[in-house]
Structure formats: structure tokens, C-alpha cells
Motif scaffolding. Structure first.
Motif, PDB file in Angstrom:
ATOM      1  N   LYS A 234       0.812  -1.211   0.000  1.00 38.17           N
ATOM      2  CA  LYS A 234       0.000   0.000   0.000  1.00 38.17           C
ATOM      3  C   LYS A 234       0.847   1.263   0.000  1.00 38.17           C
ATOM      4  CE  LYS A 234      -3.844  -2.267   2.345  1.00 38.17           C
ATOM      5  NZ  LYS A 234      -3.215  -3.601   2.271  1.00 38.17           N
ATOM      6  N   ASP A 235       2.170   1.088   0.046  1.00 37.46           N
ATOM      7  CA  ASP A 235       3.099   2.217   0.081  1.00 37.46           C
ATOM      8  C   ASP A 235       2.786   3.148   1.249  1.00 37.46           C
ATOM      9  OD1 ASP A 235       5.257   3.780  -0.736  1.00 37.46           O
ATOM     10  OD2 ASP A 235       4.020   5.021  -2.073  1.00 37.46           O
ATOM     11  N   ILE A 236       2.597   2.539   2.430  1.00 43.64           N
ATOM     12  CA  ILE A 236       2.272   3.289   3.636  1.00 43.64           C
ATOM     13  C   ILE A 236       3.382   3.108   4.664  1.00 43.64           C
ATOM     14  CG2 ILE A 236       0.672   3.427   5.601  1.00 43.64           C
ATOM     15  CD1 ILE A 236      -1.576   2.718   3.634  1.00 43.64           C
ATOM     16  N   HIS A 237       3.838   4.219   5.210  1.00 43.16           N
ATOM     17  CA  HIS A 237       4.901   4.240   6.215  1.00 43.16           C
ATOM     18  C   HIS A 237       4.301   4.490   7.590  1.00 43.16           C
ATOM     19  CE1 HIS A 237       7.964   4.966   2.960  1.00 43.16           C
ATOM     20  NE2 HIS A 237       6.906   5.513   2.390  1.00 43.16           N
ATOM     21  N   ILE A 238       4.897   3.890   8.611  1.00 45.30           N
ATOM     22  CA  ILE A 238       4.580   4.216   9.995  1.00 45.30           C
ATOM     23  C   ILE A 238       5.841   4.775  10.640  1.00 45.30           C
ATOM     24  CG2 ILE A 238       3.846   3.381  12.258  1.00 45.30           C
ATOM     25  CD1 ILE A 238       2.227   1.236  10.868  1.00 45.30           C
ATOM     26  N   TYR A 239       5.712   5.984  11.184  1.00 48.74           N
ATOM     27  CA  TYR A 239       6.829   6.653  11.849  1.00 48.74           C
ATOM     28  C   TYR A 239       6.565   6.744  13.342  1.00 48.74           C
ATOM     29  CZ  TYR A 239       8.211   8.094   7.163  1.00 48.74           C
ATOM     30  OH  TYR A 239       8.579   8.100   5.839  1.00 48.74           O
ATOM     31  N   LYS A 240       7.617   6.502  14.101  1.00 49.23           N
ATOM     32  CA  LYS A 240       7.604   6.719  15.547  1.00 49.23           C
ATOM     33  C   LYS A 240       8.380   7.994  15.842  1.00 49.23           C
ATOM     34  CE  LYS A 240      10.159   5.106  19.589  1.00 49.23           C
ATOM     35  NZ  LYS A 240      11.191   4.141  20.045  1.00 49.23           N
ATOM     36  N   ALA A 241       7.853   8.812  16.731  1.00 59.41           N
ATOM     37  CA  ALA A 241       8.550  10.033  17.132  1.00 59.41           C
ATOM     38  C   ALA A 241       8.477  10.188  18.645  1.00 59.41           C
ATOM     39  CB  ALA A 241       7.941  11.253  16.447  1.00 59.41           C
ATOM     40  N   GLN A 242       9.587  10.639  19.217  1.00 58.18           N
ATOM     41  CA  GLN A 242       9.656  10.974  20.638  1.00 58.18           C
ATOM     42  C   GLN A 242      10.565  12.180  20.805  1.00 58.18           C
ATOM     43  OE1 GLN A 242      10.629   6.737  21.993  1.00 58.18           O
ATOM     44  NE2 GLN A 242       9.455   7.499  23.738  1.00 58.18           N
ATOM     45  N   ARG A 243      10.424  12.853  21.920  1.00 58.11           N
ATOM     46  CA  ARG A 243      11.283  14.005  22.172  1.00 58.11           C
ATOM     47  C   ARG A 243      12.745  13.583  22.131  1.00 58.11           C
ATOM     48  NH1 ARG A 243       8.803  18.588  23.226  1.00 58.11           N
ATOM     49  NH2 ARG A 243       6.646  18.595  24.020  1.00 58.11           N
ATOM     50  N   HIS A 244      13.598  14.506  21.708  1.00 60.63           N
ATOM     51  CA  HIS A 244      15.003  14.179  21.486  1.00 60.63           C
ATOM     52  C   HIS A 244      15.678  13.566  22.700  1.00 60.63           C
ATOM     53  CE1 HIS A 244      15.325  15.765  17.496  1.00 60.63           C
ATOM     54  NE2 HIS A 244      14.970  16.990  17.847  1.00 60.63           N
ATOM     55  N   SER A 245      15.259  13.969  23.894  1.00 63.39           N
ATOM     56  CA  SER A 245      15.943  13.506  25.106  1.00 63.39           C
ATOM     57  C   SER A 245      15.563  12.078  25.495  1.00 63.39           C
ATOM     58  CB  SER A 245      15.641  14.438  26.280  1.00 63.39           C
ATOM     59  OG  SER A 245      14.240  14.517  26.471  1.00 63.39           O
ATOM     60  N   HIS A 246      14.568  11.513  24.783  1.00 66.13           N
ATOM     61  CA  HIS A 246      14.120  10.138  25.114  1.00 66.13           C
ATOM     62  C   HIS A 246      14.273   9.271  23.879  1.00 66.13           C
ATOM     63  CE1 HIS A 246      11.828   7.297  27.676  1.00 66.13           C
ATOM     64  NE2 HIS A 246      11.523   6.771  26.510  1.00 66.13           N
ATOM     65  N   LYS A 247      15.263   8.396  23.869  1.00 63.96           N
ATOM     66  CA  LYS A 247      15.568   7.607  22.682  1.00 63.96           C
ATOM     67  C   LYS A 247      15.459   6.105  22.911  1.00 63.96           C
ATOM     68  CE  LYS A 247      18.512  11.187  20.699  1.00 63.96           C
ATOM     69  NZ  LYS A 247      19.832  11.520  20.126  1.00 63.96           N
ATOM     70  N   ASP A 248      14.812   5.728  24.018  1.00 62.62           N
ATOM     71  CA  ASP A 248      14.652   4.301  24.289  1.00 62.62           C
ATOM     72  C   ASP A 248      13.648   3.699  23.307  1.00 62.62           C
ATOM     73  OD1 ASP A 248      16.390   4.584  26.361  1.00 62.62           O
ATOM     74  OD2 ASP A 248      14.795   4.766  27.880  1.00 62.62           O
ATOM     75  N   ASP A 249      13.692   2.377  23.150  1.00 61.67           N
ATOM     76  CA  ASP A 249      12.692   1.690  22.363  1.00 61.67           C
ATOM     77  C   ASP A 249      11.394   1.610  23.155  1.00 61.67           C
ATOM     78  OD1 ASP A 249      15.144  -0.653  21.104  1.00 61.67           O
ATOM     79  OD2 ASP A 249      14.446   1.270  20.262  1.00 61.67           O
ATOM     80  N   PHE A 250      10.319   1.078  22.472  1.00 66.29           N
ATOM     81  CA  PHE A 250       9.059   0.885  23.164  1.00 66.29           C
ATOM     82  C   PHE A 250       9.287   0.008  24.381  1.00 66.29           C
ATOM     83  CE2 PHE A 250       6.593   3.040  20.216  1.00 66.29           C
ATOM     84  CZ  PHE A 250       6.880   2.647  18.940  1.00 66.29           C
TER      85      PHE A 250
END
Length: 250
Positions: A234-250
Motif C-alpha cells: 500500500k506504500d504506507i509508512h509508519i513513523y515513531k517520534a519521541q522528544r530528542h531527550s528520550h531515545k529508548d525503544d518501546f
């Protein structure tokens, strides 16, 4: 999904099903068969939702049970982003149980309804013109015992932020909300208000035009942004975003 318009509906069924070349399920269990009236819009007005209907679904509830809902949900090309994100959530890498979630530009509310079925406490938002339509979808497509966990609320980006406590949500969800360049500033302002350092933003979208990349660049100026899923069919992307100071995974 997420501008203004009037709400006069007509039924329009579809059999579209989500899928992915990167391991997403062939269909979204909770979203597979919800139904709603599809709004029709007066000429010249931007749509609250660009979705059209789906088929009968058997949603998977947090207790492991399943339930066949009597209503089905709109889906056409403009709603595929919501279906793909629903399928991604159902893959189970993200635990939504008892998490606080807000959906932006909800349109039909499909994404927020599925998040509720997966155990979240969800605030489903759009502009005032969409609220009656959204509320009817929530009532029709959620078991009565889950109604208190899904709240429909007005949110015009950049304008109603005082009605939402800053940084109060664990997840911010948006499907196909990056398409009107004139709303990019207000959308970014809204994301900044809603997000704490721990908040995870998940955006599902197609990259159709250069303006779509422009928003992602704007987002990267305030958040760390990663692509976490791509549905090549479907040519669909999912992006995750978090504030720069928090870079941990889910």
C-alpha cells in the motif's frame, strides 16, 4: 483525516484488507469488519474524514476473547493508513493495556476504536463538525462495557490545547493527517503540547508529495523520528517520534 465539513452520510461497503511485506498480519482483526456511515461533503469544504467503509470484524479484546461487532467501517484509499496502523498495533509489540492514548484527526474513529479494543483509554479527537459522527461510531462499534474508555472530544490543532493537559498521554496516534501544508504548524504545536518525554507518537502516512517530506523535516526539528514499519503493498509508512531527550525503544 481531520479537517472540517458537514456530516450527511451514505453507506458504502468495501472489502479492502491490510497487509504488509514486513510481517504485518494479512488482516486487522479488530478493524476487519467495523461499519460506519460514510460522510458526504458539500462542494468546497475540506473533509473531516477521507474514509469510506470495511466488512465484518471479530476484534480481539485484552482478555483474549473475540467479539463480532454488528457494524462495519469505511475504508477507501484515504483510510488505508488507519487500517495499516491498526494492524501494526495488533502485532503485539506495543502493549496498549491501560495506557492513555489520543487520536488526532480521527475522522471515522477507526484507529481510536481499535486502540480501545486493545485495552487503551482513548481520547478520540477531531474538529467540531465530526463529533456527532464520531460518537455514533464509538457507540455502534464498541461493546457497552468499553464505552467509558473511549471519549470523543473536540480538538482543532493549535486552538483547543487548553482543554488537554500537557504531556498527559502515553501515545499519540495519527493516520493520514499529513496532507494539508497550511496545518503543519498547528499540528506540530499540538504534538509538542500533548507529548511528554515518554510519549510515543505513531503516524501512518503515504509520502505523496514533497510537502509530506517537509512535515517530517519539521517534526525532526523537535522530535527523534524513526520509520518503524512499511507496508509495501500500500506504500504506507509508519513513523515513531519521541522528544530528542528520550531515545529508548518501546
Amino acid at each position: 483525516m481531520g479537517a472540517g465539513g458537514s456530516l450527511q452520510g451514505a453507506q458504502w461497503a468495501s472489502t479492502a484488507r491490510p497487509g504488509s511485506a514486513r510481517g504485518s498480519p494479512a488482516s486487522c482483526g479488530s478493524a476487519r469488519g467495523l461499519t460506519a456511515l460514510a460522510p458526504s461533503w458539500p462542494v468546497g469544504s475540506p473533509p473531516v474524514s477521507r474514509c469510506r467503509p470495511v466488512s465484518k470484524a471479530r476484534p480481539h479484546l485484552p482478555d483474549g476473547s473475540s467479539r463480532c461487532l454488528p457494524q462495519a467501517f469505511p475504508t477507501r484509499m484515504g483510510c488505508q493508513e488507519a487500517v495499516v496502523l491498526c494492524a501494526y498495533l495488533e502485532m503485539g509489540s506495543i502493549d496498549l493495556r491501560d495506557r492513555s492514548v489520543i487520536e488526532l484527526g480521527a475522522g471515522t474513529g477507526l484507529l481510536g476504536i481499535v486502540a480501545t479494543l486493545l485495552g487503551a483509554r482513548v481520547t478520540i479527537t477531531d474538529r467540531e463538525a465530526a463529533l456527532e459522527f464520531l460518537e455514533s461510531n464509538v457507540q455502534a462499534n464498541l461493546p457497552s462495557e468499553l464505552h467509558p474508555r473511549a471519549v470523543v472530544k473536540e480538538l482543532t490543532w493549535g486552538k483547543d490545547l487548553g482543554n488537554f493537559p500537557p504531556g498527559a498521554f502515553d501515545f499519540v496516534l495519527g493516520a493520514d493527517i499529513i496532507y494539508l501544508e497550511e496545518t503543519f504548524g498547528e499540528l506540530l504545536q499540538t504534538l509538542e503540547h500533548l507529548c511528554s518525554e515518554q510519549t510515543v507518537i505513531l503516524l501512518s502516512c503515504r509520502i505523496r508529495y514533497e510537502r509530506d517530506n517537509k512535515f517530517l523535516k519539521m517534526l525532526k526539528g523537535h522530535f527523534s523520528v524513526y520509520e518503524v514499519h512499511y507496508d509495501s503493498s500500500k506504500d504506507i509508512h509508519i513513523y515513531k517520534a519521541q522528544r530528542h531527550s528520550h531515545k529508548d525503544d518501546f
